[in-house]
Write a protein that holds these residues in place. Structure first.
Motif, PDB file in Angstrom:
ATOM      1  N   VAL A 515       0.833  -1.199   0.000  1.00 13.07           N
ATOM      2  CA  VAL A 515       0.000   0.000   0.000  1.00 13.07           C
ATOM      3  C   VAL A 515       0.870   1.253   0.000  1.00 13.07           C
ATOM      4  N   LEU A 516       1.921   1.250   0.833  1.00  9.17           N
ATOM      5  CA  LEU A 516       2.814   2.404   0.897  1.00  9.17           C
ATOM      6  C   LEU A 516       3.540   2.610  -0.427  1.00  9.17           C
ATOM      7  N   ALA A 517       3.920   1.518  -1.079  1.00  9.80           N
ATOM      8  CA  ALA A 517       4.567   1.640  -2.388  1.00  9.80           C
ATOM      9  C   ALA A 517       3.624   2.301  -3.389  1.00  9.80           C
ATOM     10  N   SER A 518       2.352   1.867  -3.389  1.00  9.60           N
ATOM     11  CA  SER A 518       1.371   2.454  -4.286  1.00  9.60           C
ATOM     12  C   SER A 518       1.113   3.911  -3.928  1.00  9.60           C
ATOM     13  N   LEU A 519       1.066   4.199  -2.629  1.00 12.01           N
ATOM     14  CA  LEU A 519       0.857   5.567  -2.173  1.00 12.01           C
ATOM     15  C   LEU A 519       2.009   6.461  -2.624  1.00 12.01           C
ATOM     16  N   GLY A 520       3.230   5.932  -2.547  1.00 13.25           N
ATOM     17  CA  GLY A 520       4.378   6.721  -3.000  1.00 13.25           C
ATOM     18  C   GLY A 520       4.286   7.067  -4.469  1.00 13.25           C
ATOM     19  N   ILE A 521       3.822   6.120  -5.284  1.00 13.28           N
ATOM     20  CA  ILE A 521       3.638   6.389  -6.710  1.00 13.28           C
ATOM     21  C   ILE A 521       2.622   7.515  -6.913  1.00 13.28           C
ATOM     22  N   SER A 522       1.520   7.432  -6.175  1.00  8.68           N
ATOM     23  CA  SER A 522       0.474   8.445  -6.320  1.00  8.68           C
ATOM     24  C   SER A 522       0.983   9.822  -5.928  1.00  8.68           C
ATOM     25  N   ILE A 523       1.794   9.882  -4.878  1.00  6.47           N
ATOM     26  CA  ILE A 523       2.343  11.169  -4.452  1.00  6.47           C
ATOM     27  C   ILE A 523       3.261  11.743  -5.527  1.00  6.47           C
ATOM     28  N   ALA A 524       4.056  10.877  -6.170  1.00  5.78           N
ATOM     29  CA  ALA A 524       4.934  11.345  -7.248  1.00  5.78           C
ATOM     30  C   ALA A 524       4.111  11.937  -8.393  1.00  5.78           C
ATOM     31  N   VAL A 525       3.030  11.234  -8.744  1.00  4.14           N
ATOM     32  CA  VAL A 525       2.151  11.747  -9.799  1.00  4.14           C
ATOM     33  C   VAL A 525       1.547  13.085  -9.375  1.00  4.14           C
ATOM     34  N   THR A 629     -13.933  -6.161  -9.302  1.00  2.00           N
ATOM     35  CA  THR A 629     -13.013  -7.185  -8.806  1.00  2.00           C
ATOM     36  C   THR A 629     -13.481  -7.708  -7.451  1.00  2.00           C
ATOM     37  N   ALA A 630     -12.845  -8.784  -7.011  1.00  2.00           N
ATOM     38  CA  ALA A 630     -13.031  -9.223  -5.628  1.00  2.00           C
ATOM     39  C   ALA A 630     -12.397  -8.183  -4.712  1.00  2.00           C
ATOM     40  N   LEU A 631     -12.558  -8.337  -3.412  1.00  2.00           N
ATOM     41  CA  LEU A 631     -12.041  -7.350  -2.454  1.00  2.00           C
ATOM     42  C   LEU A 631     -10.530  -7.177  -2.603  1.00  2.00           C
ATOM     43  N   MET A 632     -10.094  -5.937  -2.789  1.00  2.61           N
ATOM     44  CA  MET A 632      -8.681  -5.601  -2.876  1.00  2.61           C
ATOM     45  C   MET A 632      -8.519  -4.096  -2.616  1.00  2.61           C
ATOM     46  N   HIS A 633      -7.277  -3.672  -2.451  1.00  8.90           N
ATOM     47  CA  HIS A 633      -7.024  -2.256  -2.201  1.00  8.90           C
ATOM     48  C   HIS A 633      -7.179  -1.459  -3.496  1.00  8.90           C
ATOM     49  N   TYR A 634      -7.839  -0.307  -3.370  1.00  8.79           N
ATOM     50  CA  TYR A 634      -8.032   0.576  -4.518  1.00  8.79           C
ATOM     51  C   TYR A 634      -6.692   0.991  -5.130  1.00  8.79           C
ATOM     52  N   SER A 635      -5.695   1.291  -4.266  1.00 14.95           N
ATOM     53  CA  SER A 635      -4.392   1.757  -4.748  1.00 14.95           C
ATOM     54  C   SER A 635      -3.629   0.670  -5.483  1.00 14.95           C
ATOM     55  N   GLU A 636      -3.958  -0.600  -5.233  1.00 18.60           N
ATOM     56  CA  GLU A 636      -3.250  -1.693  -5.911  1.00 18.60           C
ATOM     57  C   GLU A 636      -3.545  -1.698  -7.406  1.00 18.60           C
ATOM     58  N   ILE A 637      -4.802  -1.455  -7.788  1.00 16.92           N
ATOM     59  CA  ILE A 637      -5.143  -1.387  -9.204  1.00 16.92           C
ATOM     60  C   ILE A 637      -4.411  -0.219  -9.863  1.00 16.92           C
ATOM     61  N   ASN A 638      -4.360   0.915  -9.185  1.00 15.08           N
ATOM     62  CA  ASN A 638      -3.634   2.066  -9.719  1.00 15.08           C
ATOM     63  C   ASN A 638      -2.148   1.761  -9.889  1.00 15.08           C
ATOM     64  N   ALA A 639      -1.575   1.022  -8.940  1.00 15.56           N
ATOM     65  CA  ALA A 639      -0.159   0.661  -9.056  1.00 15.56           C
ATOM     66  C   ALA A 639       0.082  -0.231 -10.266  1.00 15.56           C
ATOM     67  N   VAL A 640      -0.858  -1.167 -10.517  1.00 13.49           N
ATOM     68  CA  VAL A 640      -0.747  -2.045 -11.687  1.00 13.49           C
ATOM     69  C   VAL A 640      -0.776  -1.224 -12.967  1.00 13.49           C
ATOM     70  N   LYS A 725      -0.572 -12.105  -6.966  1.00  9.51           N
ATOM     71  CA  LYS A 725      -0.530 -13.324  -6.158  1.00  9.51           C
ATOM     72  C   LYS A 725      -1.259 -13.176  -4.832  1.00  9.51           C
ATOM     73  N   VAL A 726      -1.085 -12.016  -4.183  1.00 10.88           N
ATOM     74  CA  VAL A 726      -1.721 -11.846  -2.892  1.00 10.88           C
ATOM     75  C   VAL A 726      -3.239 -11.743  -3.029  1.00 10.88           C
ATOM     76  N   ASN A 727      -3.723 -11.388  -4.230  1.00 13.87           N
ATOM     77  CA  ASN A 727      -5.161 -11.325  -4.481  1.00 13.87           C
ATOM     78  C   ASN A 727      -5.664 -12.552  -5.248  1.00 13.87           C
ATOM     79  N   LYS A 728      -4.837 -13.631  -5.228  1.00 10.89           N
ATOM     80  CA  LYS A 728      -5.203 -14.908  -5.842  1.00 10.89           C
ATOM     81  C   LYS A 728      -5.466 -14.760  -7.338  1.00 10.89           C
ATOM     82  N   GLY A 729      -4.621 -13.919  -7.959  1.00  9.95           N
ATOM     83  CA  GLY A 729      -4.747 -13.705  -9.395  1.00  9.95           C
ATOM     84  C   GLY A 729      -3.483 -14.073 -10.123  1.00  9.95           C
ATOM     85  N   PHE A 730      -3.235 -13.425 -11.253  1.00  5.98           N
ATOM     86  CA  PHE A 730      -2.052 -13.742 -12.064  1.00  5.98           C
ATOM     87  C   PHE A 730      -1.688 -12.528 -12.903  1.00  5.98           C
TER      88      PHE A 730
END
Length: 760
Positions: A515-525, A629-640, A725-730
């Motif tokens: 989450v912090l990694a994704s947050l850091g990306i958002s702050i840079a943007v 999607t199934a339950l996951m963090h909003y920032s994770e999709i943005n990081a992808v 992987k942590v969201n049981k995906g690929f």
């Protein structure tokens, strides 16, 4: 004045008419006569200038000693012997002997006694072995004044029959208030063996008290004065000229009758230190300024090469070699001993014409800024992690010149480019090592231990079976044994519960890191886009002010600028809302069913100006538009999406794609929501397809200046892989559509509600 001139003239004529000249008296009269020249003025030098040259310009005793060693090397010596006597007492003695060419009385007068002589500039190659002379400033000889208060110089040329001896008393002779040219040092000539040659410096009344630790430090310095490993031999003699020189037998340094390999046993580099390196890093610049890197690791069993994208013509041809150490018990058997060596010997040293340039490579010198600044965030390394050298020559690297004090290089543009080149190579190599090191490691799945395999349950089964096995023993004994085992079982259950609690904490911690990694990306943007929006806002306001002050004659143009201000302000407000939503969801760490249509639409809108800058056409579609999607963090999709975007931009730039297009689609396939991200880059080469999701693996340049795409650090696709992987995906490479060069697919399960609807 006429009488004074006449008096001086008469006195000088009288001295010159004598059968035996009094040279000191003639020198004094000459100086006084010149001082009365009514039409000119001249520089004079105070005798104390010798002290400033020796003690102030050469600030450290090890630097002074190195200059004397360089002088012996320049004189074609094959050895130099350095003997300390009473070094643990104030006023000790240091005797330095070499078997070099020696000097004549004329050499002493014209060169040794002349300040800042240009002799080595005019004759940069030594006469016997064709060595590139290391000492070039003409002040190295005064290093002896830095070391001691007295000097007895003895020297002899090979073909001469007499040894020349000159005595210097720096404290009593060279005092302030006297002219330097009026200080005399008598030359004594003594009969000596004809075949002997060389120079001896007997330095008395040493200025510093030398403790045992100081002595070891000096040995360490002398140990690295010349590289303790082979480096390319280069000198300024041409190929044809070099054939006229005698074969160079080498140059050895002895201190108190010991060679450097014998002096300090713990400095056995090859066996006890270098053998533990994780990788060997090499870099070189050719005559055209092109840079090349190479990293080889026997432990990790790989070797790769890379070309630099920059040009280093200003630096000139050079080579460097660095051993890289990772102090991990999995890589080094005696990790504590290796780390101790690293702290003692670590650092990247610079050698010029075969001799070390201080202070580069000292434990307290961070000339490559490995510890401070932004670079350490990527390298995570210090001086102790590297051991190596940079080999320069005065002929091929003339812009990399030593300072007058002989302590460092002049920090000009060539020096900065040198630092850039080495840093670029180190970053690339360290990332490659990290990639191979972590290749077989994967993100933990955090699967709980099945209940029937837990040690406490196995122990319980043994307790249940004990009565049958102990039935022949007295009942009291049976109960005592079972009671003790139950106590063990109780403790085992407590430890399992504690480990499970710790495991859950690790899960939360790992999620927080993502989450912090994704947050850091958002702050840079946010910082980049906010800056651009504010700039546009200020420009519009300035134009608006200018037009308003011009009497408001053109209301249409004013309204246009008002519209720009309003639109820019709206953009800034939307961007603020976007980043606030990112931060809010990241801080709360809430999971939700992500609506892909809204996420992708918002993402593209935030980057539209950036995409327009790079002239990238963007196409997107979500089918069905209610896909979640199934339950996951909003920032994770943005990081992808962000990591796919930056990779696509860099890929299209590298391949110079004529049409820069990106296509993003999200569809439902079975129980998965799949995002396809395509671009018109060249795609992923076959030989690296199985490594692109490894940590720290990157193919992008380290010197990229783009604020968003930035330099590749090899973590983007690894983060995407971990999120999947942590969201049981690929996540996987897939076949791109016609007209596109690369396609990534990211899949995660759809929401449980949509899953039930699809089943119905």
């Amino acid at each position: 004045m006429y009488n004074t001139l006449e008096e001086l003239k008469t006195a000088l004529q009288q001295e010159l008419s004598k059968e035996q000249f009094n040279f000191e008296r003639i020198s004094e009269l000459n100086e006084r006569l010149l001082a009365l020249d009514p039409q000119a003025t001249r520089f004079t030098v105070d005798a104390q200038h010798i002290h400033r040259l020796g003690f102030e310009l050469v600030g450290k005793q090890e630097t002074a000693l190195s200059e004397l060693i360089k002088n012996a090397y320049d004189a074609d010596a094959t050895y130099i012997s350095i003997d300390f006597k009473d070094y643990d007492k104030a006023g000790g003695t240091l005797i330095i002997r070499d078997d070099g060419n020696g000097m004549t009385s004329l050499d002493i007068r014209d060169n040794w006694m002349r300040l800042s002589t240009s002799d080595k500039e005019k004759n940069p190659i030594s006469p016997r072995y064709g060595r590139s002379r290391a000492g070039r400033k003409g002040i190295g000889r005064f290093a002896v004044e830095r070391l001691g208060k007295q000097l007895l110089l003895e020297t002899k040329k090979k073909d001469e029959t007499k040894l020349i001896r000159v005595y210097f008393d720096w404290e009593n002779q060279y005092q302030s208030g006297k002219l330097l040219t009026q200080i005399t040092n008598l030359i004594e000539q003594v009969i000596a063996e004809q075949n002997t040659h060389g120079t001896t410096l007997n330095i008395g009344k040493l200025r510093d008290k030398w403790t045992k630790n100081d002595f070891i430090q000096i040995w360490k310095y002398v140990l690295f004065l010349q590289p303790p490993f082979e480096i390319p031999l280069r000198h300024r003699a041409s190929q044809n000229d070099s054939e006229t020189y005698a074969p160079d037998p080498g140059f050895k340094v002895r201190i108190n009758s010991q060679l450097r390999n014998e002096a300090v046993p713990e400095f056995s580099l090859e066996k006890r230190f270098l053998a533990n390196r994780t990788a060997l890093i090499k870099g070189w610049i050719d005559t055209e300024g092109k840079g090349y890197f190479q990293v080889h690791s026997e432990i990790l069993e790989f070797e790769v090469k890379q070309d630099s994208e920059d040009n280093y013509q200003d630096v000139g041809p050079l080579e460097f070699e660095v051993s890289y150490f990772i102090y991990d018990s999995k890589l080094i058997s005696k990790v504590n001993e290796a780390r101790k060596f690293g702290k003692q010997l670590g650092g990247i040293r610079i050698y010029r014409d075969g001799f070390r340039v201080l202070p580069y490579g000292e434990s307290n010198n961070d000339w490559l800024q490995l510890v401070i600044g932004e670079r350490n965030r990527l390298l995570n390394a210090k001086n102790e992690n590297f051991f190596g050298h940079v080999a320069l020559t005065s002929a091929e690297n003339p812009t990399l010149e030593e300072t007058a004090s002989r302590e460092g290089l002049v920090e000009n543009e060539a020096y900065k480019k040198l630092c850039d080149f080495i840093n670029e190579c180190l970053e690339w190599a360290v990332l490659r090592v990290a990639s191979y090191r972590h290749r077989q490691l994967d993100i933990k799945q955090y699967e709980p231990i099945p209940e029937n395999r837990q040690p406490s349950m196995q122990l319980q089964r043994l307790i249940d079976e004990l009565p049958k096995k102990l039935e022949k023993l007295p009942v009291e004994t049976q109960q005592e044994i079972i009671s003790e085992i139950k106590q063990v079982k109780k403790e085992q259950s407590r430890q399992e519960a504690q480990r499970e609690s710790e495991r859950q904490q690790e899960i939360k911690y790992a999620e927080m890191l993502r989450v912090l990694a994704s947050l850091g990306i958002s702050i840079a943007v946010f910082s980049h886009e906010t800056g651009a929006a504010v700039t546009r806002l200020k420009a519009s306001l300035m134009n608006l002010q200018s037009l308003t002050l011009s009497a408001c004659q053109n209301s249409t143009e004013i309204n246009e600028h008002f519209g720009q201000v309003e639109q820019t302000t709206n953009d800034l407000g939307e961007l603020a809302n976007y980043i606030n939503a990112q931060i809010d969801s990241s801080v709360k760490r809430n999971k939700d069913n992500i609506a892909l249509y809204a996420v992708i639409q918002t993402f593209i809108k935030q980057f539209q100006n950036y995409l327009n800058t790079w002239k990238i056409a963007f196409e997107w579609d979500v089918t069905p538009n209610y896909l979640r999607t199934a339950l996951m963090h909003y920032s994770e999709i943005n990081a992808v999406l962000f990591n796919f975007l930056t990779n696509a931009i860099k890929a299209m730039e590298r391949s110079n794609a004529e049409q820069r297009r990106i296509k993003v689609t999200a569809t439902k396939q079975g129980n998965f929501a799949i995002i396809r991200f395509q671009d018109t880059g060249a795609g992923v080469a076959d030989n690296i397809k199985n490594r692109i999701f490894d940590a720290f693996f990157t193919t992008s340049a380290q010197n990229r200046k783009d604020e968003i795409a930035g330099p590749g650090c090899g973590l983007g696709l690894k983060i995407v892989s971990d999120i999947a992987k942590v969201n049981k995906g690929f996540v996987r490479l897939s076949e791109p559509d016609t007209g596109y060069g690369c396609c990534f697919e990211f899949g995660v399960p759809i929401s449980s509600k949509q899953l039930k609807l699809s089943e119905v």
